[in-house]
Design a protein around this motif. Structure first.
Motif, PDB file in Angstrom:
ATOM      1  N   ASN A   1     -23.706 -19.608 -24.137  1.00 17.77           N
ATOM      2  CA  ASN A   1     -23.630 -21.015 -24.512  1.00 17.77           C
ATOM      3  C   ASN A   1     -22.617 -21.671 -23.568  1.00 17.77           C
ATOM      4  OD1 ASN A   1     -23.599 -23.485 -25.629  1.00 17.77           O
ATOM      5  ND2 ASN A   1     -22.968 -22.837 -27.678  1.00 17.77           N
TER       6      ASN A   1
ATOM      7  N   GLN B   1     -17.950 -29.132 -32.772  1.00 17.40           N
ATOM      8  CA  GLN B   1     -16.565 -29.085 -33.252  1.00 17.40           C
ATOM      9  C   GLN B   1     -15.589 -29.187 -32.072  1.00 17.40           C
ATOM     10  OE1 GLN B   1     -18.808 -26.659 -34.064  1.00 17.40           O
ATOM     11  NE2 GLN B   1     -19.227 -27.153 -36.218  1.00 17.40           N
ATOM     12  N   GLU B   2     -15.909 -28.457 -30.980  1.00 19.27           N
ATOM     13  CA  GLU B   2     -15.038 -28.508 -29.803  1.00 19.27           C
ATOM     14  C   GLU B   2     -15.065 -29.896 -29.176  1.00 19.27           C
ATOM     15  OE1 GLU B   2     -15.354 -23.868 -28.289  1.00 19.27           O
ATOM     16  OE2 GLU B   2     -16.791 -25.345 -27.535  1.00 19.27           O
ATOM     17  N   ILE B   3     -16.236 -30.517 -29.159  1.00 22.91           N
ATOM     18  CA  ILE B   3     -16.352 -31.873 -28.616  1.00 22.91           C
ATOM     19  C   ILE B   3     -15.519 -32.839 -29.448  1.00 22.91           C
ATOM     20  CG2 ILE B   3     -17.943 -33.804 -28.260  1.00 22.91           C
ATOM     21  CD1 ILE B   3     -20.082 -31.704 -27.553  1.00 22.91           C
ATOM     22  N   GLU B   4     -15.620 -32.734 -30.763  1.00 25.40           N
ATOM     23  CA  GLU B   4     -14.840 -33.602 -31.662  1.00 25.40           C
ATOM     24  C   GLU B   4     -13.343 -33.367 -31.486  1.00 25.40           C
ATOM     25  OE1 GLU B   4     -13.989 -36.488 -34.431  1.00 25.40           O
ATOM     26  OE2 GLU B   4     -15.901 -36.048 -33.470  1.00 25.40           O
ATOM     27  N   GLN B   5     -12.960 -32.113 -31.374  1.00 25.08           N
ATOM     28  CA  GLN B   5     -11.550 -31.765 -31.204  1.00 25.08           C
ATOM     29  C   GLN B   5     -11.020 -32.325 -29.871  1.00 25.08           C
ATOM     30  OE1 GLN B   5     -10.795 -27.554 -31.144  1.00 25.08           O
ATOM     31  NE2 GLN B   5      -8.730 -27.817 -31.936  1.00 25.08           N
ATOM     32  N   GLU B   6     -11.825 -32.199 -28.811  1.00 24.92           N
ATOM     33  CA  GLU B   6     -11.415 -32.725 -27.518  1.00 24.92           C
ATOM     34  C   GLU B   6     -11.296 -34.247 -27.566  1.00 24.92           C
ATOM     35  OE1 GLU B   6     -13.229 -32.958 -23.056  1.00 24.92           O
ATOM     36  OE2 GLU B   6     -13.526 -31.077 -24.149  1.00 24.92           O
ATOM     37  N   HIS B   7     -12.239 -34.886 -28.246  1.00 20.55           N
ATOM     38  CA  HIS B   7     -12.205 -36.341 -28.394  1.00 20.55           C
ATOM     39  C   HIS B   7     -10.938 -36.777 -29.143  1.00 20.55           C
ATOM     40  CE1 HIS B   7     -13.669 -40.411 -28.751  1.00 20.55           C
ATOM     41  NE2 HIS B   7     -13.532 -40.352 -30.075  1.00 20.55           N
TER      42      HIS B   7
ATOM     43  N   ALA C   1     -20.083 -27.093 -24.933  1.00 20.01           N
ATOM     44  CA  ALA C   1     -19.132 -27.051 -26.038  1.00 20.01           C
ATOM     45  C   ALA C   1     -19.862 -27.300 -27.339  1.00 20.01           C
ATOM     46  CB  ALA C   1     -18.063 -28.115 -25.838  1.00 20.01           C
ATOM     47  N   THR C   2     -19.316 -26.738 -28.389  1.00 18.86           N
ATOM     48  CA  THR C   2     -19.901 -26.946 -29.706  1.00 18.86           C
ATOM     49  C   THR C   2     -19.526 -28.331 -30.191  1.00 18.86           C
ATOM     50  OG1 THR C   2     -17.966 -26.087 -30.834  1.00 18.86           O
ATOM     51  CG2 THR C   2     -19.667 -24.494 -30.222  1.00 18.86           C
TER      52      THR C   2
ATOM     53  N   GLN D   1      -8.171 -35.128 -29.355  1.00 16.52           N
ATOM     54  CA  GLN D   1      -7.023 -34.847 -28.497  1.00 16.52           C
ATOM     55  C   GLN D   1      -6.846 -35.963 -27.460  1.00 16.52           C
ATOM     56  OE1 GLN D   1      -7.272 -31.062 -26.567  1.00 16.52           O
ATOM     57  NE2 GLN D   1      -5.129 -31.065 -25.955  1.00 16.52           N
TER      58      GLN D   1
END
Length: 148
Positions: free
Chosen positions: A27, A33-39, A30-31, A41
């Motif tokens: 994969n 969740q990772e996209i949301e977390q990066e956003h 990004a998942t 941040q």
């Protein structure tokens, strides 16, 4: 399904054949969740930058206000010092002019007044020259002083 969490899930033989032919699944994206977390941040970083910029601007404005106040105080102190110096000089001049004023009133003004009265009475063509000649003739410090 496995009976315990330590057991592995049984795999389908067709899936295993495909994994052997193609390779294990990867994969690369990004998942969510990772996209949301990066956003989130990035939003936090922007907020932090904005907060730091606002703090720096506030500090700069405070420094400028303090500098203006210090400059105003310095100008007031300088103005007060200058006023004190001027007052002191005026006082010193008043004290120093007294003997000169007294000398002029005792020695120069009486004879000059008489000369101006004479000048008004005679009304010569050249009043300045006439007054100068009259003052020379009536100088009390010269031995041939004539009484007016």
């Amino acid at each position: 399904p496995p009976a315990s969490p330590l057991e592995e899930e049984p795999t389908d033989p067709a899936f295993e054949d495909m994994v052997l032919a193609v390779g294990p699944a990867h994969n690369y994206g990004a998942t969510p969740q990772e996209i949301e977390q990066e956003h989130l941040q990035q939003i936090r970083k922007q907020e932090e930058r904005a907060r730091l910029a606002a703090a720096a601007e506030s500090e700069r404005l405070a420094r400028e206000a303090q500098d203006r106040e210090e400059l105003r105080q310095l100008r007031e102190e300088e103005a007060a010092r200058l006023a004190a110096i001027q007052a002191q000089e005026r006082e010193m001049l008043e004290v120093r002019k007294e003997p000169l004023k007294q000398y002029l009133m005792e020695n120069v003004m009486p004879i000059l007044t008489q000369g101006l009265i004479e000048l008004c009475a005679t009304k010569p063509e050249d009043p300045i020259d006439h007054l100068a000649e009259w003052l020379f003739r009536h100088n009390p410090q010269l031995p041939d002083y004539e009484s007016a």
